[in-house]
Design a protein around this motif. Structure first.
Motif, mmCIF file in Angstrom:
data_model
loop_
_atom_site.group_PDB
_atom_site.id
_atom_site.type_symbol
_atom_site.label_atom_id
_atom_site.label_comp_id
_atom_site.label_asym_id
_atom_site.label_seq_id
_atom_site.Cartn_x
_atom_site.Cartn_y
_atom_site.Cartn_z
ATOM 1 N N GLN A 97 -5.026 -10.399 -8.948
ATOM 2 C CA GLN A 97 -5.375 -9.061 -9.417
ATOM 3 C C GLN A 97 -4.510 -8.011 -8.743
ATOM 4 O O GLN A 97 -3.997 -7.100 -9.403
ATOM 5 C CB GLN A 97 -6.850 -8.777 -9.137
ATOM 6 C CG GLN A 97 -7.278 -7.358 -9.537
ATOM 7 C CD GLN A 97 -8.751 -7.099 -9.295
ATOM 8 O OE1 GLN A 97 -9.509 -8.001 -8.984
ATOM 9 N NE2 GLN A 97 -9.166 -5.852 -9.429
ATOM 10 N N GLU A 98 -4.332 -8.141 -7.450
ATOM 11 C CA GLU A 98 -3.517 -7.177 -6.719
ATOM 12 C C GLU A 98 -2.087 -7.138 -7.240
ATOM 13 O O GLU A 98 -1.518 -6.058 -7.457
ATOM 14 C CB GLU A 98 -3.513 -7.528 -5.231
ATOM 15 C CG GLU A 98 -2.700 -6.551 -4.386
ATOM 16 C CD GLU A 98 -2.664 -6.941 -2.916
ATOM 17 O OE1 GLU A 98 -2.116 -6.165 -2.116
ATOM 18 O OE2 GLU A 98 -3.177 -8.029 -2.571
ATOM 19 N N ASN A 102 -0.308 -3.995 -9.111
ATOM 20 C CA ASN A 102 0.936 -3.460 -8.555
ATOM 21 C C ASN A 102 2.031 -3.406 -9.617
ATOM 22 O O ASN A 102 2.788 -2.436 -9.696
ATOM 23 C CB ASN A 102 1.399 -4.309 -7.373
ATOM 24 C CG ASN A 102 0.577 -4.074 -6.120
ATOM 25 O OD1 ASN A 102 -0.101 -3.053 -5.999
ATOM 26 N ND2 ASN A 102 0.615 -5.014 -5.183
#
Length: 240
Positions: A97-98, A102
């Protein structure tokens, strides 16, 4: 013996960088965004925002995380006429998810660097080279081409067929541009152009967006199908 050890050391040093940098991924994906003259600044922003929306969407993130730690590698290319392509986002690993959020943020800030005519064959050629030069080894390779017009210059058939011979799949997203609306016949011609001269390879498919405002929903569905692979390639729609 000393000479033998030196030769082993030289061989190890010469091969180590390539081995260390080559990372296996489930998919190598190029996002090829149309920035030709027919696309004005607002329409470019809608494409950029649509891609950022997709990589921020929980359904797409769930699909990416379903790939496991291996993940996917993504690059973004702006394209227009012959020799007018620019990689605005270099190859990036997306496996969480990160990482997806990003990437969405980077896409949302990507500048427009390319203007000009329309040459789909050139962006295919550019993409093939990009696959060959990156540091990932994907189980699949896909070029995701979005555009609102046919090629003004050469046919893209030769470049498409070469890409297919390299194990690359090319999928298309036709965007109907109301600013240059020439009627239903022109829309049919555009679909036929992409069907006959652009898309190809294992599980290749074509989708359409009613206009640039519809792009974000269309590209979300398209990316989910591309990442999941051929099992969903023929589904008419994944998300409403």
């Amino acid at each position: 013996m000393r000479r033998f050890l030196i030769l082993i050391l030289i061989y190890t040093l010469s091969t180590f960088p390539t081995q260390a940098q080559s990372r296996p991924v489930a998919l190598e994906l190029i996002l090829a965004v149309d920035t030709s003259t027919s696309v004005d600044e607002q329409e470019f922003l809608l494409q950029r925002q649509g891609l950022a929306f997709a990589f921020s969407h929980p359904d797409l993130i769930a699909v990416i995380e379903g790939m496991g730690e291996t993940g996917i590698a993504v690059s973004m290319v702006e394209w227009a006429g012959t020799g007018q392509q620019d990689t605005v986002i270099e190859w990036t690993l997306v496996n969480s998810q990160e990482a997806s959020l990003n990437l969405a943020a980077r896409i949302n800030e990507a500048p427009r660097r390319v203007y000009g005519m329309t040459d789909i064959g050139s962006v295919i050629q550019h993409s093939v080279k990009s696959f060959e030069q990156n540091n990932f080894v994907g189980s699949r390779k896909v070029i995701d081409i979005s555009g609102d017009g046919t090629s003004n210059t050469n046919s893209s058939v030769r470049e498409r067929d070469f890409a297919i011979s390299r194990g690359i799949t090319i999928n298309g997203l036709v965007i109907f541009n109301r600013e240059y609306d020439l009627g239903e016949l022109a829309e049919v011609d555009l679909i036929q152009h992409y069907s006959n001269q652009v898309i190809g390879g294992n599980g290749a498919f074509l989708m359409t967006a009613k206009n640039f405002e519809d792009f974000r929903v269309a590209i979300l569905n398209k990316l989910i199908r591309e990442i999941l692979g051929t099992a969903t390639a023929q589904l008419p729609k994944v998300i409403e």
